[in-house]
Design a protein around this motif. Structure first.
Motif, PDB file in Angstrom:
ATOM      1  N   ASP A   1    -103.111 -55.968  13.001  1.00 31.88           N
ATOM      2  CA  ASP A   1    -103.305 -57.101  12.654  1.00 31.88           C
ATOM      3  C   ASP A   1    -103.417 -58.152  13.733  1.00 31.88           C
ATOM      4  O   ASP A   1    -104.107 -58.972  14.031  1.00 31.88           O
ATOM      5  CB  ASP A   1    -102.172 -57.596  11.550  1.00 31.88           C
ATOM      6  CG  ASP A   1    -102.202 -59.119  11.049  1.00 31.88           C
ATOM      7  OD1 ASP A   1    -103.378 -59.418  10.585  1.00 31.88           O
ATOM      8  OD2 ASP A   1    -101.245 -59.802  11.293  1.00 31.88           O
ATOM      9  N   LYS A   2    -102.387 -57.803  14.806  1.00 34.09           N
ATOM     10  CA  LYS A   2    -101.999 -58.784  15.930  1.00 34.09           C
ATOM     11  C   LYS A   2    -103.494 -58.637  16.818  1.00 34.09           C
ATOM     12  O   LYS A   2    -104.014 -59.754  17.413  1.00 34.09           O
ATOM     13  CB  LYS A   2    -100.871 -58.315  16.612  1.00 34.09           C
ATOM     14  CG  LYS A   2    -100.668 -59.202  17.773  1.00 34.09           C
ATOM     15  CD  LYS A   2     -99.133 -58.924  18.362  1.00 34.09           C
ATOM     16  CE  LYS A   2     -99.053 -59.809  19.725  1.00 34.09           C
ATOM     17  NZ  LYS A   2     -97.631 -59.535  20.287  1.00 34.09           N
ATOM     18  N   LEU A   3    -103.806 -57.366  17.133  1.00 27.70           N
ATOM     19  CA  LEU A   3    -105.022 -56.780  17.916  1.00 27.70           C
ATOM     20  C   LEU A   3    -106.365 -57.674  17.188  1.00 27.70           C
ATOM     21  O   LEU A   3    -106.835 -58.006  18.081  1.00 27.70           O
ATOM     22  CB  LEU A   3    -104.964 -55.479  17.893  1.00 27.70           C
ATOM     23  CG  LEU A   3    -104.017 -54.785  18.715  1.00 27.70           C
ATOM     24  CD1 LEU A   3    -104.231 -53.231  18.601  1.00 27.70           C
ATOM     25  CD2 LEU A   3    -103.819 -55.218  20.207  1.00 27.70           C
TER      26      LEU A   3
ATOM     27  N   LYS B   1    -106.054 -61.311  17.994  1.00 32.46           N
ATOM     28  CA  LYS B   1    -106.510 -61.573  19.433  1.00 32.46           C
ATOM     29  C   LYS B   1    -108.082 -61.298  19.951  1.00 32.46           C
ATOM     30  O   LYS B   1    -108.538 -61.895  20.522  1.00 32.46           O
ATOM     31  CB  LYS B   1    -105.542 -60.452  20.278  1.00 32.46           C
ATOM     32  CG  LYS B   1    -105.653 -60.935  21.992  1.00 32.46           C
ATOM     33  CD  LYS B   1    -104.710 -59.983  22.470  1.00 32.46           C
ATOM     34  CE  LYS B   1    -105.024 -60.146  24.191  1.00 32.46           C
ATOM     35  NZ  LYS B   1    -106.397 -59.994  24.762  1.00 32.46           N
ATOM     36  N   CYS B   2    -108.491 -60.045  19.274  1.00 36.57           N
ATOM     37  CA  CYS B   2    -109.898 -60.131  19.387  1.00 36.57           C
ATOM     38  C   CYS B   2    -110.963 -61.290  18.988  1.00 36.57           C
ATOM     39  O   CYS B   2    -111.729 -61.601  19.792  1.00 36.57           O
ATOM     40  CB  CYS B   2    -110.137 -58.793  18.659  1.00 36.57           C
ATOM     41  SG  CYS B   2    -112.054 -58.281  18.479  1.00 36.57           S
ATOM     42  N   LEU B   3    -110.492 -61.777  17.695  1.00 39.55           N
ATOM     43  CA  LEU B   3    -111.374 -63.018  17.395  1.00 39.55           C
ATOM     44  C   LEU B   3    -111.266 -64.140  18.139  1.00 39.55           C
ATOM     45  O   LEU B   3    -112.150 -64.652  18.617  1.00 39.55           O
ATOM     46  CB  LEU B   3    -110.869 -63.221  15.922  1.00 39.55           C
ATOM     47  CG  LEU B   3    -111.398 -62.305  14.971  1.00 39.55           C
ATOM     48  CD1 LEU B   3    -110.406 -62.524  13.433  1.00 39.55           C
ATOM     49  CD2 LEU B   3    -112.840 -62.478  14.564  1.00 39.55           C
ATOM     50  N   LEU B   4    -109.924 -64.391  18.590  1.00 40.88           N
ATOM     51  CA  LEU B   4    -109.966 -65.515  19.717  1.00 40.88           C
ATOM     52  C   LEU B   4    -110.654 -65.081  20.661  1.00 40.88           C
ATOM     53  O   LEU B   4    -111.169 -66.081  21.514  1.00 40.88           O
ATOM     54  CB  LEU B   4    -108.226 -65.671  19.939  1.00 40.88           C
ATOM     55  CG  LEU B   4    -107.259 -66.135  18.673  1.00 40.88           C
ATOM     56  CD1 LEU B   4    -105.972 -66.205  19.080  1.00 40.88           C
ATOM     57  CD2 LEU B   4    -107.825 -67.746  18.278  1.00 40.88           C
ATOM     58  N   ASP B   5    -110.457 -64.140  21.530  1.00 41.75           N
ATOM     59  CA  ASP B   5    -111.172 -63.792  22.688  1.00 41.75           C
ATOM     60  C   ASP B   5    -112.779 -63.835  22.493  1.00 41.75           C
ATOM     61  O   ASP B   5    -113.348 -64.129  23.513  1.00 41.75           O
ATOM     62  CB  ASP B   5    -110.740 -62.408  23.125  1.00 41.75           C
ATOM     63  CG  ASP B   5    -109.334 -62.303  23.930  1.00 41.75           C
ATOM     64  OD1 ASP B   5    -108.756 -63.449  23.788  1.00 41.75           O
ATOM     65  OD2 ASP B   5    -108.893 -61.391  23.988  1.00 41.75           O
TER      66      ASP B   5
END
Length: 372
Positions: free
Chosen positions: A149-151, A154-158
């Motif tokens: 979930d956290k990854l 982070k992937c979407l934000l990046d």
């Protein structure tokens, strides 16, 4: 001398004992090397077989998991409205695995649906539609992962940051400089978990059917809607415009102003891809992220630009779609199920109704059906 006399015995050169021992040792070593080679080959073969068996087992587990996942189908309708140019764009990838090198071990399927509403031109929306999901595929976690979930978040934000930076770099290299911008609302479904990332005022809503108080309920998300089922509309995104307190404060802290509900009296949204001239005024490309797990009570997701929601509330849009899905007879088409025909009709009629109600803006609607 008689030709038939016995010839003398040939003289034999004696082989030294050390040479004999050396020859024997070499033979023994050759045998040992051969045995080692065979052993290595057996071990390699066993290791390969174990890996193959492990991979097959993982694939079997994924297959079993996939069978229990919601079936997602996307339908799209786009209307230019009264605008001279169609500045919206969209992407539908019910199975995104073809874009990805590998998925995390515990994930069976990734789906992606997105709407981009351009302003100042169609270049930013087109660029985002072409590149955002490829950036997402490159940055998406793979292999053995913990805290997926956290990854994913982070992937979407990046991904949004990278897409915005790439477009601004391209826009600033043009003569004259491109001033296009675009909203972005993306629905990413990882197995049965929905992640929504959005910038601007395009929106995503989920239709969930719940048993009414005292009612029997029953039936899955793909079934009909009876009198004992209550329609619940869930907002999956958050709008970003300069009139919202937090957005206005950020813009003012960056040295910008808000006039007539717009950044510098011009830009209607406070977060976007592109809009290079407003980035120094507090307009950002950081999306809001929301997460929701799909259930058997979920019927569909509506993903649309603000052209739809200028003339429909979220509840009205959901009820409009449900009414079309419940209509009597439908035209049967070869190779298409009755439910697919109904969803296609609901999507097209919703977009057309938005124009009929007086929306002068571009209208793009994606309707994602959910079945278990």
């Amino acid at each position: 001398m008689d030709l038939f006399d016995d010839l003398p015995e040939p003289k034999q050169t004696p082989v030294p004992v050390s040479a004999q021992l050396k020859s024997t040792r070499e033979e023994e070593e050759e045998v040992k090397e051969e045995e080692k080679s065979l052993k290595r080959k057996r071990e390699d073969a066993e290791c390969h077989a174990d890996k193959k068996e492990e991979e097959e087992e993982k694939e079997e587990i994924k297959k079993v998991c996939r069978e229990g996942l919601p079936v997602l189908r996307g339908y799209v309708a786009a209307r230019r409205g009264e605008r001279e140019e169609m500045q919206d764009d969209h992407v539908m990838l019910p199975d995104m695995s073809s874009c990805m090198s590998a998925l995390p071990c515990q994930v069976s399927r990734v789906s992606y649906f997105a709407v981009f509403d351009g302003h100042g031109g169609a270049r930013a929306s087109r660029f985002a539609a072409e590149h955002l999901h490829h950036n997402l595929a490159k940055k998406f976690p793979s292999g053995e992962t913990e805290n997926l979930d956290k990854l994913v978040k982070k992937c979407l934000l990046d991904t949004f940051r990278q897409t915005d930076e790439d477009f601004l770099r391209k826009a600033s290299s043009q003569k004259p400089v491109w001033k296009d911008g675009s909203t972005a609302t993306c629905v990413l479904v990882v197995d049965d978990m929905v992640y929504v990332a959005n910038l601007g005022d395009s929106r995503a809503v989920l239709c969930r059917m719940e048993a009414a108080a005292g009612g029997g309920g029953g039936g899955g998300g793909g079934g009909g809607v009876g009198g004992q089922r209550k329609v619940v509309t869930l907002a999956l995104s958050k709008e970003h415009n300069p009139t919202i307190y937090e957005e206005r404060m950020r813009i003012q802290r960056a040295g910008g102003t808000v006039r007539d509900g717009r950044v510098l009296g011009v830009l209607e949204v406070s977060r976007s891809i592109g809009d290079g001239q407003y980035k120094r005024c507090g307009v950002i490309s950081t999306p809001d992220l929301r997460r929701c797990q799909l259930t058997a009570n979920d019927r569909f997701i509506i993903l649309a630009c603000d052209g739809l929601f200028k003339v429909f509330s979220a509840d009205e849009a959901v009820k409009f779609v449900l009414n079309v899905l419940q209509e009597g007879s439908v035209e049967k088409r070869s190779g298409v199920t009755e439910e697919e025909v109904r969803f296609e009709a609901a999507c097209q009629q919703l977009a057309s109704e938005a124009v009929r109600r007086g929306c002068a803006d571009n209208v793009t609607v994606i309707l994602v059906s959910i079945g278990f």
